[in-house]
Scaffold this motif. Structure first.
Motif, PDB file in Angstrom:
ATOM      1  N   GLY A   1       0.565  -1.110  -0.224  1.00 35.89           N
ATOM      2  CA  GLY A   1       0.082   0.155  -0.056  1.00 35.89           C
ATOM      3  C   GLY A   1       0.991   1.354  -0.064  1.00 35.89           C
TER       4      GLY A   1
ATOM      5  N   GLN B   1       2.388   1.637  -3.335  1.00 33.47           N
ATOM      6  CA  GLN B   1       0.981   2.408  -4.300  1.00 33.47           C
ATOM      7  C   GLN B   1       1.125   3.763  -4.167  1.00 33.47           C
ATOM      8  OE1 GLN B   1      -1.983  -0.230  -4.113  1.00 33.47           O
ATOM      9  NE2 GLN B   1      -1.256  -1.853  -5.174  1.00 33.47           N
ATOM     10  N   VAL B   2       0.867   4.322  -2.835  1.00 33.47           N
ATOM     11  CA  VAL B   2       0.634   5.736  -2.347  1.00 33.47           C
ATOM     12  C   VAL B   2       1.769   6.486  -2.941  1.00 33.47           C
ATOM     13  CG1 VAL B   2       0.612   7.233  -0.455  1.00 33.47           C
ATOM     14  CG2 VAL B   2      -0.947   5.310  -0.400  1.00 33.47           C
TER      15      VAL B   2
ATOM     16  N   PRO C   1      -1.795   8.970   3.591  1.00 35.85           N
ATOM     17  CA  PRO C   1      -3.095   8.650   3.274  1.00 35.85           C
ATOM     18  C   PRO C   1      -3.309   6.997   3.630  1.00 35.85           C
ATOM     19  CG  PRO C   1      -1.919   8.487   1.250  1.00 35.85           C
ATOM     20  CD  PRO C   1      -0.933   8.994   2.277  1.00 35.85           C
ATOM     21  N   TRP C   2      -3.854   7.060   4.582  1.00 32.14           N
ATOM     22  CA  TRP C   2      -3.990   5.766   5.529  1.00 32.14           C
ATOM     23  C   TRP C   2      -4.956   4.985   5.179  1.00 32.14           C
ATOM     24  CZ3 TRP C   2      -0.143   3.271   7.827  1.00 32.14           C
ATOM     25  CH2 TRP C   2       1.130   3.800   8.119  1.00 32.14           C
ATOM     26  N   GLU C   3      -5.876   5.567   4.722  1.00 25.37           N
ATOM     27  CA  GLU C   3      -7.120   4.733   4.309  1.00 25.37           C
ATOM     28  C   GLU C   3      -6.682   3.735   2.914  1.00 25.37           C
ATOM     29  OE1 GLU C   3      -6.918   8.818   2.365  1.00 25.37           O
ATOM     30  OE2 GLU C   3      -7.486   8.090   4.646  1.00 25.37           O
ATOM     31  N   ARG C   4      -6.010   4.322   2.131  1.00 23.53           N
ATOM     32  CA  ARG C   4      -5.475   3.551   0.983  1.00 23.53           C
ATOM     33  C   ARG C   4      -4.446   2.482   1.551  1.00 23.53           C
ATOM     34  NH1 ARG C   4      -2.909   7.742  -3.196  1.00 23.53           N
ATOM     35  NH2 ARG C   4      -2.468   5.704  -4.205  1.00 23.53           N
TER      36      ARG C   4
ATOM     37  N   ALA D   1      -6.388  -0.138   3.189  1.00 24.52           N
ATOM     38  CA  ALA D   1      -7.356  -0.916   2.168  1.00 24.52           C
ATOM     39  C   ALA D   1      -6.613  -2.024   1.508  1.00 24.52           C
ATOM     40  CB  ALA D   1      -7.725   0.066   1.243  1.00 24.52           C
ATOM     41  N   GLN D   2      -5.097  -1.660   1.317  1.00 21.64           N
ATOM     42  CA  GLN D   2      -4.353  -2.635   0.735  1.00 21.64           C
ATOM     43  C   GLN D   2      -3.834  -3.679   1.848  1.00 21.64           C
ATOM     44  OE1 GLN D   2      -3.530  -2.599  -2.659  1.00 21.64           O
ATOM     45  NE2 GLN D   2      -2.945  -4.763  -2.152  1.00 21.64           N
TER      46      GLN D   2
END
Length: 147
Positions: free
Chosen positions: A95, A98-99, A125-128, A131-132
């Motif tokens: 994650g 990707q971020v 951006p911890w939500e992304r 999610a991973q």
């Protein structure tokens, strides 16, 4: 047969800064330019080459656990299973990669880039990333061969 107590004492002497993300590195899901490999009693152990980098990785791991505890339905304060650690480490690093739009999951480089681009690891951006972590599933054991 290896005496586990003697092994752990020797490992602690040889490996003063154990790699925080050793599970992901040994599973070949990530790399780290600062990882130093040692063999202790025919086992491979990973150490961190720099104390500040080790501290940064500990902070990142704590943030993975803190931010994913509720979504993973983990009991607060309970010890983490190997499968959960693999999800946190592999999914969290994927994650983060990707971020940051990084070409490969190099732990040290990801941490440095995250701090440079976002000011601190807390500002990511911890939500992304979470999610991973949630999307990462542990490998299933191979079924036993039929007799």
């Amino acid at each position: 047969m290896v005496d586990e107590a003697a092994y752990r004492r020797t490992q602690a002497e040889v490996n003063r800064l154990p790699c925080v993300f050793k599970a992901a590195l040994l599973a070949r899901q990530a790399v780290c330019e600062l990882a130093v490999r040692h063999s202790v009693a025919e086992r491979e152990v990973l150490a961190c080459g720099q104390a500040p980098a080790h501290l940064n990785c500990e902070t990142l791991e704590r943030l993975f656990v803190e931010r994913a505890t509720f979504p993973l339905k983990l009991p607060p304060g309970a010890p983490l299973t190997h499968g959960t650690v693999m999800r946190l480490h592999c999914g969290g690093l994927r994650g983060l990669q990707q971020v940051l739009d990084a070409p490969q999951p190099d732990v040290h480089r990801l941490v440095v880039q995250a701090q440079r681009e976002h000011g601190s690891l807390v500002q990511l951006p911890w939500e992304r990333i979470v999610a991973q972590i949630l999307a990462t599933q542990p490998r299933r054991r191979a079924s036993a061969p039929d007799a």
